[in-house]
Design an enzyme around this catalytic site. Structure first.
Site, PDB file in Angstrom:
ATOM      1  N   GLN A   1      -8.197   8.443  -4.492  1.00 26.33           N
ATOM      2  CA  GLN A   1      -9.398   7.623  -4.421  1.00 26.33           C
ATOM      3  C   GLN A   1     -10.347   8.135  -3.344  1.00 26.33           C
ATOM      4  O   GLN A   1      -9.960   8.942  -2.508  1.00 26.33           O
ATOM      5  CB  GLN A   1      -9.013   6.169  -4.091  1.00 26.33           C
ATOM      6  CG  GLN A   1      -8.136   6.047  -2.859  1.00 26.33           C
ATOM      7  CD  GLN A   1      -7.222   4.822  -2.902  1.00 26.33           C
ATOM      8  OE1 GLN A   1      -7.442   3.885  -3.673  1.00 26.33           O
ATOM      9  NE2 GLN A   1      -6.163   4.851  -2.115  1.00 26.33           N
TER      10      GLN A   1
ATOM     11  N   HIS B   1      -5.084 -11.609   4.818  1.00 29.94           N
ATOM     12  CA  HIS B   1      -3.724 -11.174   5.178  1.00 29.94           C
ATOM     13  C   HIS B   1      -2.813 -12.366   5.475  1.00 29.94           C
ATOM     14  O   HIS B   1      -1.648 -12.382   5.066  1.00 29.94           O
ATOM     15  CB  HIS B   1      -3.779 -10.186   6.352  1.00 29.94           C
ATOM     16  CG  HIS B   1      -4.387  -8.872   5.962  1.00 29.94           C
ATOM     17  ND1 HIS B   1      -5.254  -8.160   6.771  1.00 29.94           N
ATOM     18  CD2 HIS B   1      -4.267  -8.151   4.813  1.00 29.94           C
ATOM     19  CE1 HIS B   1      -5.631  -7.052   6.141  1.00 29.94           C
ATOM     20  NE2 HIS B   1      -5.046  -7.020   4.955  1.00 29.94           N
TER      21      HIS B   1
ATOM     22  N   ASP C   1      -3.054  -0.600   4.770  1.00 29.27           N
ATOM     23  CA  ASP C   1      -3.751  -0.884   6.040  1.00 29.27           C
ATOM     24  C   ASP C   1      -2.830  -1.587   7.038  1.00 29.27           C
ATOM     25  O   ASP C   1      -3.122  -1.667   8.222  1.00 29.27           O
ATOM     26  CB  ASP C   1      -4.978  -1.759   5.769  1.00 29.27           C
ATOM     27  CG  ASP C   1      -4.611  -2.993   4.960  1.00 29.27           C
ATOM     28  OD1 ASP C   1      -4.793  -2.993   3.723  1.00 29.27           O
ATOM     29  OD2 ASP C   1      -4.066  -3.947   5.557  1.00 29.27           O
TER      30      ASP C   1
ATOM     31  N   ASP D   1       3.942   5.325  -6.358  1.00 27.56           N
ATOM     32  CA  ASP D   1       3.181   4.434  -7.232  1.00 27.56           C
ATOM     33  C   ASP D   1       3.993   3.151  -7.387  1.00 27.56           C
ATOM     34  O   ASP D   1       5.168   3.188  -7.783  1.00 27.56           O
ATOM     35  CB  ASP D   1       2.980   5.111  -8.606  1.00 27.56           C
ATOM     36  CG  ASP D   1       2.132   4.265  -9.543  1.00 27.56           C
ATOM     37  OD1 ASP D   1       1.603   4.825 -10.519  1.00 27.56           O
ATOM     38  OD2 ASP D   1       1.997   3.053  -9.301  1.00 27.56           O
ATOM     39  N   GLY D   2       3.390   2.036  -7.069  1.00 26.80           N
ATOM     40  CA  GLY D   2       4.087   0.751  -7.125  1.00 26.80           C
ATOM     41  C   GLY D   2       4.651   0.454  -8.503  1.00 26.80           C
ATOM     42  O   GLY D   2       5.712  -0.161  -8.639  1.00 26.80           O
TER      43      GLY D   2
ATOM     44  N   ASP E   1      -0.551  -6.380  -2.670  1.00 26.10           N
ATOM     45  CA  ASP E   1      -1.822  -6.255  -1.949  1.00 26.10           C
ATOM     46  C   ASP E   1      -2.548  -5.021  -2.487  1.00 26.10           C
ATOM     47  O   ASP E   1      -2.687  -3.991  -1.820  1.00 26.10           O
ATOM     48  CB  ASP E   1      -1.554  -6.109  -0.446  1.00 26.10           C
ATOM     49  CG  ASP E   1      -2.843  -5.959   0.352  1.00 26.10           C
ATOM     50  OD1 ASP E   1      -2.762  -5.530   1.516  1.00 26.10           O
ATOM     51  OD2 ASP E   1      -3.924  -6.229  -0.227  1.00 26.10           O
ATOM     52  N   SER E   2      -2.980  -5.141  -3.729  1.00 25.82           N
ATOM     53  CA  SER E   2      -3.599  -3.998  -4.415  1.00 25.82           C
ATOM     54  C   SER E   2      -5.107  -4.051  -4.244  1.00 25.82           C
ATOM     55  O   SER E   2      -5.659  -5.050  -3.784  1.00 25.82           O
ATOM     56  CB  SER E   2      -3.285  -4.109  -5.910  1.00 25.82           C
ATOM     57  OG  SER E   2      -3.942  -5.271  -6.416  1.00 25.82           O
TER      58      SER E   2
END
Ligand code: SAM
Length: 315
Positions: free
Chosen positions: A31, A62, A86, A138-139, A156-157
């Site tokens: 990305q 969060h 993050d 990759d989740g 948390d995408s």
């Protein structure tokens, strides 16, 4: 001359943020990533033209991603975070003394590395915590292949675009269900119901076909322009949604979770009280699921929600 960086996610309107300093910008394998400073929002992370977080208001999202599922559970020990490079959700999860291991599965290592370098206040020392396991993968593949079982899975995408699109699919959510312990909780971000009701209704219909209980809830994330932000919770355990504010306060105290700036026991309960236009989106999605012969119960909070006597043990 300062640069102005545009959020390009919304088809017919744009938000521009002044970048007084661009700290990092790169096209990673997955990305486009840019991190910059803004006088109002602090340090800002944007991925593929979408504002992911700012240091000024990240606590809202969060805290609501982490504490709603974990406080709803009696003793969450094993937690999986998908995405979240993050480190903000991880930071909040590790505040629960009951958590013995937290796995973070992030597809793009650059997000983790640049978080620690350019906005270390968000992860804090979460990545150094002995309970933390970081998996770069990759989740979608991780949940399909893992033998582990989790009390809570927190997705948390980013938005359903780019590498994150697969994290909003039936295939992914059904593998998440497989990786949950009995009575476990799955939570995912569900976008802005006022602007993108299809995101919330799509996930609600899938959750309704996989779980006994579906419970969307809302928070107000200032930098996600467009009204209240939706999160969606799914579980087979009815008790998870019957914890009252008194018990939530006791759990918060017992686990030593302090210094929160958004989540409170009352905000937790109130977050499930959906405005009528959001209730309509949810109801339509559940009707759709029922029409397909598989319907979960919708949970919409009301002041008279009875307290579940079996929870007395926890008080
Ligand atoms: N709060 C933000 C939001 O709601 O838009 C999300 C923040 S978080 C930075 C999103 C993370 O998901 C990013 O670090 C991104 O690299 C990661 N991600 C995207 N697709 C992924 C995938 N298929 N597997 C694992 N992580 C993924």
């Amino acid at each position: 001359m300062d640069r102005w960086i545009e959020e390009t996610f919304h088809p017919h309107w744009r938000v521009r943020l002044e970048a007084t300093r661009v700290l990092h910008e790169v096209k990673t394998d997955h990305q486009h990533l840019v991190i910059f400073e803004n006088p109002t929002w602090g340090t800002v992370l944007m991925l593929d033209g979408v504002c992911q977080l700012t240091t000024s208001d990240e606590f809202v999202y969060h805290e609501m991603m982490a504490h709603v599922p974990l406080m709803a559970l009696q003793r969450p020990k094993r937690v999986l975070i998908i995405g979240g490079g993050d480190g903000g959700v991880l930071r909040e999860v590790l505040k629960h003394a009951s958590v013995v291991r937290a796995t973070l599965c992030e597809i793009d290592r650059t997000v983790i590395d640049t978080a620690r370098q350019h906005y270390p206040s968000i992860p804090g020392n979460a990545f150094e915590d002995a309970r933390t396991e970081v998996v770069i993968a990759d989740g979608l593949r991780y949940v399909a292949e893992t033998d582990e079982r989790f009390d809570a899975i927190i997705v948390d995408s980013s938005e359903p675009i780019g590498p994150s699109a697969v994290l909003h699919t039936r295939e992914f959510f059904s593998d998440c269900r497989r990786a949950l312990k009995r009575g476990g909780v799955l939570v995912t971000q569900n976008g802005l119901p006022f602007l993108f009701p299809a995101h919330l209704s799509g996930t609600t219909a899938v959750f309704a076909s996989l779980f006994k209980r579906v419970a969307p809830y809302l928070c107000t994330q200032p930098c996600y322009f467009g009204g209240p932000f939706a999160l969606n919770l799914a579980t087979d355990d009815k008790h998870v949604l019957k914890v009252d504010a008194k018990q939530l306060a006791k759990r918060q105290k017992k686990r030593g979770v302090h210094g929160l700036k958004y989540w409170t026991p009352e905000v937790h309960i109130g977050a499930f009280a959906l405005p009528a236009y959001v209730q309509q989106v949810v109801a339509a999605a559940l009707d759709e699921a029922r029409a397909k012969g598989k319907g979960a119960e919708a949970y919409v909070a009301s002041a008279s929600t009875p307290r579940d006597p079996s929870e007395a043990a926890d008080a």
